[in-house]
Design a protein around this motif. Structure first.
Motif, PDB file in Angstrom:
ATOM      1  N   VAL A  56      38.687  30.321  47.669  1.00  0.00           N
ATOM      2  CA  VAL A  56      37.262  30.470  47.468  1.00  0.00           C
ATOM      3  C   VAL A  56      36.482  30.506  48.660  1.00  0.00           C
ATOM      4  O   VAL A  56      35.227  30.798  48.784  1.00  0.00           O
ATOM      5  CB  VAL A  56      36.630  29.172  46.477  1.00  0.00           C
ATOM      6  N   ASN A  57      37.107  30.000  49.863  1.00  0.00           N
ATOM      7  CA  ASN A  57      36.503  29.834  51.029  1.00  0.00           C
ATOM      8  C   ASN A  57      36.855  30.762  51.790  1.00  0.00           C
ATOM      9  O   ASN A  57      36.630  30.910  53.118  1.00  0.00           O
ATOM     10  CB  ASN A  57      36.734  28.300  51.759  1.00  0.00           C
ATOM     11  N   VAL A  58      37.478  31.747  51.564  1.00  0.00           N
ATOM     12  CA  VAL A  58      38.059  32.880  52.434  1.00  0.00           C
ATOM     13  C   VAL A  58      37.812  34.247  51.929  1.00  0.00           C
ATOM     14  O   VAL A  58      37.990  34.410  50.456  1.00  0.00           O
ATOM     15  CB  VAL A  58      39.518  32.745  52.572  1.00  0.00           C
ATOM     16  N   ASP A  59      37.344  35.064  52.498  1.00  0.00           N
ATOM     17  CA  ASP A  59      36.976  36.519  52.025  1.00  0.00           C
ATOM     18  C   ASP A  59      38.328  37.425  52.006  1.00  0.00           C
ATOM     19  O   ASP A  59      38.683  37.766  53.289  1.00  0.00           O
ATOM     20  CB  ASP A  59      36.032  37.088  53.048  1.00  0.00           C
ATOM     21  N   ALA A  68      40.490  37.323  45.727  1.00  0.00           N
ATOM     22  CA  ALA A  68      40.948  35.978  45.423  1.00  0.00           C
ATOM     23  C   ALA A  68      41.598  35.871  43.911  1.00  0.00           C
ATOM     24  O   ALA A  68      42.444  35.184  43.783  1.00  0.00           O
ATOM     25  CB  ALA A  68      39.706  35.026  45.619  1.00  0.00           C
ATOM     26  N   GLN A  69      40.788  36.694  42.941  1.00  0.00           N
ATOM     27  CA  GLN A  69      41.292  36.592  41.698  1.00  0.00           C
ATOM     28  C   GLN A  69      42.666  37.144  41.625  1.00  0.00           C
ATOM     29  O   GLN A  69      43.743  36.836  40.696  1.00  0.00           O
ATOM     30  CB  GLN A  69      40.349  37.251  40.778  1.00  0.00           C
ATOM     31  N   GLU A 102      42.106  45.103  48.564  1.00  0.00           N
ATOM     32  CA  GLU A 102      43.344  45.952  48.599  1.00  0.00           C
ATOM     33  C   GLU A 102      44.621  45.296  49.308  1.00  0.00           C
ATOM     34  O   GLU A 102      45.654  45.486  49.075  1.00  0.00           O
ATOM     35  CB  GLU A 102      43.003  47.435  49.542  1.00  0.00           C
ATOM     36  N   ALA A 103      44.080  44.556  50.286  1.00  0.00           N
ATOM     37  CA  ALA A 103      45.303  43.588  51.072  1.00  0.00           C
ATOM     38  C   ALA A 103      45.726  42.587  49.872  1.00  0.00           C
ATOM     39  O   ALA A 103      47.001  42.633  50.075  1.00  0.00           O
ATOM     40  CB  ALA A 103      44.410  42.952  52.291  1.00  0.00           C
ATOM     41  N   ALA A 104      44.980  42.047  49.073  1.00  0.00           N
ATOM     42  CA  ALA A 104      45.407  41.143  48.201  1.00  0.00           C
ATOM     43  C   ALA A 104      46.500  41.824  47.280  1.00  0.00           C
ATOM     44  O   ALA A 104      47.463  41.339  46.850  1.00  0.00           O
ATOM     45  CB  ALA A 104      44.476  40.493  47.508  1.00  0.00           C
TER      46      ALA A 104
END
Length: 238
Positions: A94-97, A49-50, A101-103
């Motif tokens: 913030v509500n999604v995992d 997320a970051q 590596e994908a991000a």
């Protein structure tokens, strides 16, 4: 936001306000000082997320540039629109995992695409864009905006959660200081944001060992990528 963060934001904005070169302004702003302070004081881990939050930083400046330069909104109202875009993105992330590596892969692809488009459609830079630094807000008003921004960040803490790490703390005032050169500044910051991604990646892969080691790895990764981004690639004429 702690008082230390307020002082840090003030220092960053002060440095940006006296620098004439837009390219150097963008580099100074992209230093991961607020990220470092947020990671130390909040205890959040760096995850996918970051990394997407760096895209949020770019969307913040794009929103400010479009609303201020194209739609002729007052700069502080344009700043508010930029913050709204970042908060909306954060509320979803913030509500999604998001796997790290994908991000990371997705962010790198988007960054490379943006750089290719920027090079293809780049507009010639006028001499005026590199002239004297634009006059910013008076010091009392600047301090007031920083104080209001600190309160706003505290109020948004429940919504932002871990995304507070990449929140554009000094971005509001930096956009004010660079408002006459927002398009050029946004382009330079977009390029420098790859170094911020490197900082987060370095921190992520060492954070389970120690915070100090993770910060060292993050800053080292940032320095290497920033140096590569600013190498003079064009060969000098004989």
């Amino acid at each position: 936001m702690t008082w230390g963060a307020v002082l840090l934001v003030t220092a960053v904005v002060g440095a940006v306000s006296v620098i004439r070169s837009v390219r150097l302004r963008a580099l100074v702003y992209s230093l991961p000082l607020p990220m470092t302070l947020a990671l130390v004081t909040t205890g959040y881990d760096v995850d996918g997320a970051q990394v997407l939050g760096v895209l949020g930083l770019n969307l913040f400046f794009v929103t400010v540039a479009v609303t201020h330069r194209r739609l002729r909104w007052p700069i502080l109202l344009a700043d508010g629109a930029g913050i709204g875009v970042y908060v909306a993105l954060s509320a979803g992330l913030v509500n999604v995992d998001v796997p790290f590596e994908a991000a990371l892969a997705g962010t790198l692809v988007l960054w490379a695409t943006a750089m290719l488009l920027r090079r293809r459609y780049a507009q010639p830079v006028t001499v005026a864009a590199h002239g004297s630094a634009a006059t910013g807000l008076p010091v009392p008003l600047k301090l007031l905006v920083i104080f209001v921004g600190a309160i706003l960040t505290e109020l948004l803490g429940a919504v932002l959660r871990a995304m507070v790490v990449t929140f554009p703390y000094s971005g509001v005032l930096v956009a004010v200081e660079a408002r006459h050169q927002l398009s050029e500044f946004t382009g330079h910051f977009a390029r420098n944001s790859l170094a911020l991604v490197a900082f987060l990646a370095g921190y992520h892969y060492v954070q389970d060992v120690s915070t100090a080691g993770a910060l060292g790895a993050g800053w080292a990764a940032f320095a290497v990528v920033a140096a590569v981004l600013h190498l003079p690639w064009r060969p000098r004429a004989a």
